[in-house]
Scaffold this active site. Structure first.
Site, mmCIF file in Angstrom:
data_model
loop_
_atom_site.group_PDB
_atom_site.id
_atom_site.type_symbol
_atom_site.label_atom_id
_atom_site.label_comp_id
_atom_site.label_asym_id
_atom_site.label_seq_id
_atom_site.Cartn_x
_atom_site.Cartn_y
_atom_site.Cartn_z
ATOM 1 N N SER A 1 4.158 -1.648 4.488
ATOM 2 C CA SER A 1 4.211 -3.018 4.997
ATOM 3 C C SER A 1 4.449 -4.016 3.870
ATOM 4 O O SER A 1 3.771 -3.966 2.836
ATOM 5 C CB SER A 1 2.898 -3.373 5.698
ATOM 6 O OG SER A 1 2.634 -2.479 6.754
ATOM 7 N N GLN B 1 0.837 -1.203 0.000
ATOM 8 C CA GLN B 1 0.000 0.000 0.000
ATOM 9 C C GLN B 1 0.869 1.248 0.000
ATOM 10 O O GLN B 1 1.574 1.512 0.963
ATOM 11 C CB GLN B 1 -0.909 -0.016 1.234
ATOM 12 C CG GLN B 1 -1.793 1.209 1.372
ATOM 13 C CD GLN B 1 -2.806 1.056 2.495
ATOM 14 O OE1 GLN B 1 -3.371 0.005 2.696
ATOM 15 N NE2 GLN B 1 -3.032 2.119 3.230
ATOM 16 N N TYR C 1 0.603 4.672 0.376
ATOM 17 C CA TYR C 1 -0.138 5.855 0.832
ATOM 18 C C TYR C 1 0.773 6.825 1.591
ATOM 19 O O TYR C 1 1.053 7.921 1.149
ATOM 20 C CB TYR C 1 -1.298 5.427 1.741
ATOM 21 C CG TYR C 1 -2.582 5.050 1.034
ATOM 22 C CD1 TYR C 1 -2.627 4.799 -0.338
ATOM 23 C CD2 TYR C 1 -3.769 4.911 1.737
ATOM 24 C CE1 TYR C 1 -3.802 4.437 -0.973
ATOM 25 C CE2 TYR C 1 -4.957 4.558 1.111
ATOM 26 C CZ TYR C 1 -4.966 4.320 -0.238
ATOM 27 O OH TYR C 1 -6.140 3.967 -0.848
ATOM 28 N N SER C 2 1.218 6.421 2.778
ATOM 29 C CA SER C 2 1.919 7.336 3.688
ATOM 30 C C SER C 2 3.233 7.835 3.097
ATOM 31 O O SER C 2 3.930 7.105 2.378
ATOM 32 C CB SER C 2 2.201 6.647 5.023
ATOM 33 O OG SER C 2 1.005 6.322 5.696
ATOM 34 N N GLU D 1 -10.606 -1.003 4.943
ATOM 35 C CA GLU D 1 -9.581 -1.259 5.967
ATOM 36 C C GLU D 1 -10.162 -1.099 7.363
ATOM 37 O O GLU D 1 -9.732 -1.772 8.300
ATOM 38 C CB GLU D 1 -8.409 -0.299 5.773
ATOM 39 C CG GLU D 1 -7.224 -0.620 6.660
ATOM 40 C CD GLU D 1 -6.002 0.229 6.341
ATOM 41 O OE1 GLU D 1 -4.889 -0.319 6.343
ATOM 42 O OE2 GLU D 1 -6.166 1.441 6.071
#
Length: 296
Positions: A168, A131, A133-134, A254
């Site tokens: 992750s 993912q 995103y951050s 999520e």
């Protein structure tokens, strides 16, 4: 509230137990009770073979619609599966990001071609997703993403420049979905506009994955750097400029049932801790009992 299970639910619980006892042995015995990536002794290669064994047994896509290859099971049966999976020593899962986050988003926003291309690999656990995103300056404030994406005017491909963090399992994944800014900010318009949600292969020039070493010694998190990385021009979900809506749809999942497996693991760990404290007498310590209660 009726807390008694139906005969169907009881039969399903036994089915999960029987399958787990028959398969989590032999080659997969070292994975019994293993917490997951970052834990000592967790073999990711073996875990991927285990995931594919689960898929062949019909234990992936439990809540997916049948039209996409899932079993369309009600939530109660999904919960029972995760409870029994953990009780039988099932190891931490590697691909829930693909199965419970990316896949439902592809079902909702993807073209038929995208669904046919990506969903089978997630269902069979031959494709693993991270993912994107951050970012260092955009964690909880996701609208502050600075990673940029633009079209190559000659090839039509998307070109990506930027950095993601706390990613992750990126080092064990072959794809990543990336929220990037594809339009210049317009004064007076919200920061949520002008983004694109891209599907990006990780094994390519222009992508660098750096592990973030944790205090445990493991590194399940990573930094991912994009320096001119590319993906095909049609590998965006939703329209360019509307990526925020796609990203929020995924995050709604999520915050739904996607982490059932993790919650089951957490509860099992707490139960194991209480059992140890009772056996060795530590449960007689009021302070320790208070700490366990706080953990619960």
């Amino acid at each position: 509230m009726n807390l008694y299970e139906t005969p169907q639910e009881q039969a399903f619980r036994q089915e999960v137990r029987d399958w787990m006892h028959a398969h989590l042995r032999g080659e997969f015995a070292p994975l019994h009770g293993a917490a997951g990536l970052g834990a000592a002794g967790y073999d990711a290669t073996l875990a991927k073979r285990w995931e594919q064994t689960l898929a062949r047994g019909g234990w992936t896509g439990l809540g997916w619609p049948r039209q996409h290859g899932g079993r369309e099971l009600p939530l109660a049966l999904q919960i029972i599966f995760h409870e029994e999976y953990v009780r039988c020593g099932g190891p931490g899962r590697l691909g829930h990001i693909g199965e419970t986050l990316l896949a439902p988003t592809v079902m909702a926003f993807g073209t038929l071609e995208q669904q046919q291309r990506f969903l089978p690999g997630v269902l069979a656990w031959t494709d693993y997703w991270a993912q994107g995103y951050s970012e260092p300056g955009a964690g909880s404030d996701l609208a502050g993403v600075r990673t940029r994406a633009w079209r190559d005017e000659h090839t039509g491909e998307w070109v990506i420049q930027g950095q993601k963090v706390w990613t992750s399992w990126a080092h064990e994944s072959n794809w990543i979905f990336v929220l990037a800014r594809c339009e210049e900010r317009v004064p007076g318009q919200g920061r949520h506009k002008g983004m694109v949600f891209l599907l990006v292969p990780l094994d390519q020039p222009g992508v660098e994955i750096r592990p973030i070493r944790q205090i445990t010694g493991g590194s399940e998190f990573n930094e991912v750097f994009f320096a001119g990385a590319r993906t095909e021009g049609n590998l965006h979900l939703g329209e360019p400029g509307q990526g925020w809506s796609v990203a929020m749809h995924l995050l709604a999942g999520e915050r739904g049932a996607s982490t059932l497996g993790q919650q089951a693991h957490f509860r099992k760990e707490l139960q194991d801790l209480v059992s140890v404290a009772r056996r060795n007498g530590a449960a007689q310590d009021p302070l320790l009992r208070q700490r366990i209660a706080q953990a619960a």
